[in-house]
Design an enzyme around this catalytic site. Sequence first.
Site, PDB file in Angstrom:
ATOM      1  N   ARG A   1     -22.311  57.666 -46.761  1.00 25.64           N
ATOM      2  CA  ARG A   1     -23.483  57.131 -47.464  1.00 25.64           C
ATOM      3  C   ARG A   1     -23.345  55.631 -47.727  1.00 25.64           C
ATOM      4  O   ARG A   1     -24.328  54.908 -47.702  1.00 25.64           O
ATOM      5  CB  ARG A   1     -23.709  57.893 -48.769  1.00 25.64           C
ATOM      6  CG  ARG A   1     -24.259  59.270 -48.472  1.00 25.64           C
ATOM      7  CD  ARG A   1     -24.704  60.000 -49.689  1.00 25.64           C
ATOM      8  NE  ARG A   1     -25.499  61.137 -49.278  1.00 25.64           N
ATOM      9  CZ  ARG A   1     -25.703  62.225 -49.998  1.00 25.64           C
ATOM     10  NH1 ARG A   1     -25.165  62.309 -51.200  1.00 25.64           N
ATOM     11  NH2 ARG A   1     -26.446  63.205 -49.550  1.00 25.64           N
TER      12      ARG A   1
ATOM     13  N   LYS B   1     -32.778  81.180 -48.405  1.00 26.06           N
ATOM     14  CA  LYS B   1     -33.936  81.788 -49.069  1.00 26.06           C
ATOM     15  C   LYS B   1     -35.279  81.325 -48.518  1.00 26.06           C
ATOM     16  O   LYS B   1     -35.483  80.144 -48.276  1.00 26.06           O
ATOM     17  CB  LYS B   1     -33.897  81.421 -50.550  1.00 26.06           C
ATOM     18  CG  LYS B   1     -32.754  82.038 -51.298  1.00 26.06           C
ATOM     19  CD  LYS B   1     -32.884  81.597 -52.731  1.00 26.06           C
ATOM     20  CE  LYS B   1     -31.784  82.164 -53.600  1.00 26.06           C
ATOM     21  NZ  LYS B   1     -31.759  81.444 -54.874  1.00 26.06           N
TER      22      LYS B   1
ATOM     23  N   GLY C   1     -28.623  68.192 -45.165  1.00 29.25           N
ATOM     24  CA  GLY C   1     -27.988  69.377 -45.751  1.00 29.25           C
ATOM     25  C   GLY C   1     -26.967  70.036 -44.841  1.00 29.25           C
ATOM     26  O   GLY C   1     -26.202  69.379 -44.141  1.00 29.25           O
TER      27      GLY C   1
ATOM     28  N   GLY D   1     -33.151  67.207 -49.341  1.00 29.23           N
ATOM     29  CA  GLY D   1     -34.311  67.539 -50.184  1.00 29.23           C
ATOM     30  C   GLY D   1     -35.519  66.695 -49.827  1.00 29.23           C
ATOM     31  O   GLY D   1     -36.643  67.191 -49.691  1.00 29.23           O
TER      32      GLY D   1
HETATM   33  P1  AMP Z   1     -29.986  76.458 -47.534  1.00 26.00           P
HETATM   34  O1  AMP Z   1     -29.352  75.583 -48.560  1.00 26.00           O
HETATM   35  O2  AMP Z   1     -31.197  77.164 -48.000  1.00 26.00           O
HETATM   36  O3  AMP Z   1     -30.207  75.734 -46.217  1.00 26.00           O
HETATM   37  O4  AMP Z   1     -28.975  77.624 -47.249  1.00 26.00           O
HETATM   38  C1  AMP Z   1     -27.692  77.407 -46.757  1.00 26.00           C
HETATM   39  C2  AMP Z   1     -26.859  78.611 -47.049  1.00 26.00           C
HETATM   40  O5  AMP Z   1     -27.466  79.756 -46.486  1.00 26.00           O
HETATM   41  C3  AMP Z   1     -25.470  78.521 -46.464  1.00 26.00           C
HETATM   42  O6  AMP Z   1     -24.543  78.428 -47.514  1.00 26.00           O
HETATM   43  C4  AMP Z   1     -25.321  79.825 -45.693  1.00 26.00           C
HETATM   44  O7  AMP Z   1     -24.083  80.461 -45.894  1.00 26.00           O
HETATM   45  C5  AMP Z   1     -26.433  80.673 -46.263  1.00 26.00           C
HETATM   46  N1  AMP Z   1     -26.851  81.730 -45.333  1.00 26.00           N
HETATM   47  C6  AMP Z   1     -27.278  81.600 -44.086  1.00 26.00           C
HETATM   48  N2  AMP Z   1     -27.480  82.790 -43.515  1.00 26.00           N
HETATM   49  C7  AMP Z   1     -27.174  83.726 -44.440  1.00 26.00           C
HETATM   50  C8  AMP Z   1     -27.157  85.142 -44.441  1.00 26.00           C
HETATM   51  N3  AMP Z   1     -27.504  85.831 -43.369  1.00 26.00           N
HETATM   52  N4  AMP Z   1     -26.772  85.758 -45.561  1.00 26.00           N
HETATM   53  C9  AMP Z   1     -26.393  85.047 -46.656  1.00 26.00           C
HETATM   54  N5  AMP Z   1     -26.394  83.701 -46.711  1.00 26.00           N
HETATM   55  C10 AMP Z   1     -26.771  83.047 -45.611  1.00 26.00           C
END
Ligand code: AMP
Length: 392
Positions: free
Chosen positions: A36, A198, A349, A372
Amino acid sequence: MSKVTVKDMDVKGKHVIVRVDFNVPHKNGVITDDNRVRAALPTINYLTEHGAKVILLSHLGKVKTEEDKVKNDMSIVADCLAALQSAPVKFVNATRGPELEEAVKNEKEGEIILMQNTRYEPGESKNDPELGKYWASLADLFVEDAFGSVHRAHASTVGIPSNIPGCVGFLVEKEVEVLGGALNDPKRPFVAILGGAKVSDKIGVIENLLKIADKVLIGGGMAYTFSVAKGGKIGTSLLEEDKVDLAKEFLAKGEGKLFLPVDTVVANDFDNPTDTKVVEAGEIPDGYMGLDIGPKTIELFRNELAGAKTVFWNGPMGVFEKPEFAVGTEEVCKTLAGLEDATTIIGGGDSASAAKNLGFADKFSHISTGGGASLEYMEGKELPGVAIIPEK
Ligand code: AMP
């Protein structure tokens, strides 16, 4: 539409506040990744080389308690910054008052002042008008170069340029140009790949990209909520029950352009997976959870990505932190890295970390420095820190 940039400003002899993103990862007072700081150098160097008196402002971590202040002391960045470029750097251990004002008064052309963490001020995150006005009173001009923070209307991102003339730095200029290009005038086919944990975190972006992109590929934990919406069995996989109806809506709206995994890697346990296998999507046995996309899905996504001219990717395809469930994310990453004549954008991210860890960072057209902020931008939301900067 393009924003006023540092190059449009006469900066010689002027005090210029630059809102940088020095929110670096650190442990025991040592910076563990200085990317950064490096990313901010083009704007800082331009300013010092053109005779500006530079004042750098950034937040570092979350500051709620006195302990947080000790942990997130900006002084750790001063040495790093001094080592990476040639201008003198003066760290000021204050966010207001005589010490800061005196340092600014004595600053010479081509010098740099690094102020203490903006979040030492409780008014920073509330965009306290008095604070924005006070910081603005220290300078003649303001440069917005912290893309990771422009989605937040804080005193240092919005308050200051509400009081003095503002422009964007090179980093924000590039982010807005690349992300804005994909959003407003993408070369087609435009394919979006969305993963991560999610659905609830990505509702806005799925909604907007279903309107704009030619295809939307969904992987990661959020795919299982879609699977349930299609009547599938998902065992103990991640599920957001309250988002099943929304997933149904997206399936209807995205008919023909929304692609879901067709198979999935499952395991009997998250922490201690002793039994791992590949099953068809929607046919996950009881007691098993889906942790990555399967080989047929990797192939499907590879085919759907072939010939893409613009790609936006945010979110891993599985639990990529564990090597046995990182294959889907790695393969998507490799496919994107191999696309020819395509603008490939990683929305920060975890996908950015995955690309860097795999050694593919230089194979992408753009890796956003703000997870974000890039998501909010792709949702079609206005970014307050960019909106406040005038158009040319
Ligand atoms: P995000 O911050 O929403 O992009 O989510 C990233 C996180 O999603 C990472 O820490 C991954 O380990 C988790 N992730 C991805 N696929 C899965 C899954 N099938 N089950 C549980 N966690 C997941």
